[in-house]
Design a protein around this motif. Structure first.
Motif, short mmCIF file in Angstrom:
data_model
loop_
_atom_site.label_atom_id
_atom_site.label_comp_id
_atom_site.label_asym_id
_atom_site.label_seq_id
_atom_site.Cartn_x
_atom_site.Cartn_y
_atom_site.Cartn_z
N ALA A 161 -2.02 7.88 3.25
CA ALA A 161 -3.18 9.05 3.89
C ALA A 161 -4.04 7.24 4.86
O ALA A 161 -4.81 7.67 5.49
CB ALA A 161 -4.19 9.25 3.21
N ARG A 162 -3.28 5.94 4.73
CA ARG A 162 -3.95 4.19 4.90
C ARG A 162 -3.84 4.43 6.28
O ARG A 162 -4.21 4.03 6.59
CB ARG A 162 -3.70 3.40 4.38
CG ARG A 162 -3.90 4.28 2.37
CD ARG A 162 -6.00 2.82 3.12
NE ARG A 162 -6.21 2.09 2.35
CZ ARG A 162 -5.94 0.94 2.21
NH1 ARG A 162 -5.20 1.19 0.87
NH2 ARG A 162 -6.11 -0.05 2.59
N SER A 163 -2.16 5.81 6.51
CA SER A 163 -1.77 5.24 8.57
C SER A 163 -2.02 6.49 8.54
O SER A 163 -2.05 6.78 10.40
CB SER A 163 -0.63 4.82 8.02
OG SER A 163 0.30 6.42 7.89
N TRP A 205 -4.56 7.11 10.84
CA TRP A 205 -5.58 6.82 12.07
C TRP A 205 -4.33 6.25 12.79
O TRP A 205 -4.76 6.49 13.97
CB TRP A 205 -6.33 5.26 11.64
CG TRP A 205 -5.56 4.25 11.30
CD1 TRP A 205 -4.98 3.47 10.65
CD2 TRP A 205 -4.69 3.36 12.32
NE1 TRP A 205 -4.02 2.55 10.32
CE2 TRP A 205 -4.04 1.44 11.32
CE3 TRP A 205 -4.88 3.19 14.04
CZ2 TRP A 205 -2.99 1.28 12.19
CZ3 TRP A 205 -4.72 2.00 14.37
CH2 TRP A 205 -3.70 1.18 13.39
N ILE A 225 1.16 -1.34 0.13
CA ILE A 225 0.12 0.00 -0.32
C ILE A 225 1.34 0.98 0.20
O ILE A 225 1.68 1.65 0.66
CB ILE A 225 -0.68 -0.31 1.37
CG1 ILE A 225 -2.00 -1.27 0.80
CG2 ILE A 225 -2.28 1.40 1.51
CD1 ILE A 225 -2.41 -1.53 2.64
N THR A 226 0.43 1.78 -1.05
CA THR A 226 1.79 3.51 -1.01
C THR A 226 0.78 4.79 -0.80
O THR A 226 1.73 5.62 -0.61
CB THR A 226 2.43 3.39 -2.59
OG1 THR A 226 1.27 3.24 -3.05
CG2 THR A 226 3.13 2.02 -2.93
N ASP A 227 -0.03 4.87 -0.63
CA ASP A 227 -0.88 5.68 0.21
C ASP A 227 -0.83 5.92 1.30
O ASP A 227 -1.43 5.21 2.33
CB ASP A 227 -2.19 5.80 -0.05
CG ASP A 227 -3.00 6.97 0.45
OD1 ASP A 227 -2.69 7.82 0.28
OD2 ASP A 227 -4.68 6.35 -0.38
#
Length: 119
Positions: free
Chosen positions: A8-10, A12, A4-6
C-alpha cells in the motif's frame, strides 16, 4: 535502508504509470526530471591469432568502459537519448572489435560470457 513490505506504500505511484516501454511506464510520469544511467560496458583485449577450446580468441586483458569511451573511438557523440546503435554505428548488439584488439559490446542482460586468459 529499511525493507518495506506493505504494498500500500506504493499506491501513490499507480496513477502516474504511463504506457509500457516508456520512461513513465517504468518510473512513473509527471516528475520534473529523470536520470538515465548508461550501464558500464565490458571490454576485452583479445588476441585474434589464438583461440580457446570454444574457438573464441584468447582474452589478454579486461576492463570496464563507459559509453563515452566507445563514442570517442567511433567518432560519435553521447547525448541524453543515445542508443547503443548510435554510439557503435551498428544496428545490432554485436561486439565491436577495434584494430588494437579491444572488443567491447552492449551485452544482453543475463547473457553468459566465456573467457580464457593467457598471462
Amino acid at each position: 535502508m529499511q525493507l518495506i513490505t506493505d504494498p500500500a506504500r506504493s499506491a501513490w505511484l499507480l496513477p502516474r504509470m504511463a504506457a509500457f516501454g516508456t520512461v513513465g511506464g517504468t518510473a512513473g510520469s509527471g516528475f520534473e526530471a529523470y536520470v538515465r544511467l548508461l550501464h558500464p560496458l565490458t571490454a576485452d583485449r583479445v588476441d585474434p591469432s589464438t583461440a580457446d577450446e570454444h574457438g573464441e580468441p584468447l582474452v589478454l586483458e579486461s576492463s570496464v568502459w563507459r559509453w563515452s569511451d566507445v563514442a570517442a573511438r567511433t567518432g560519435r557523440t553521447v547525448h541524453p537519448d543515445v542508443a547503443w546503435s548510435a554510439v557503435s554505428g551498428r544496428d545490432d548488439e554485436t561486439e565491436l572489435l577495434f584494430d588494437d584488439g579491444w572488443r567491447v559490446g552492449c551485452r544482453r542482460r543475463g547473457g553468459s560470457t566465456r573467457r580464457s586468459s593467457q598471462r
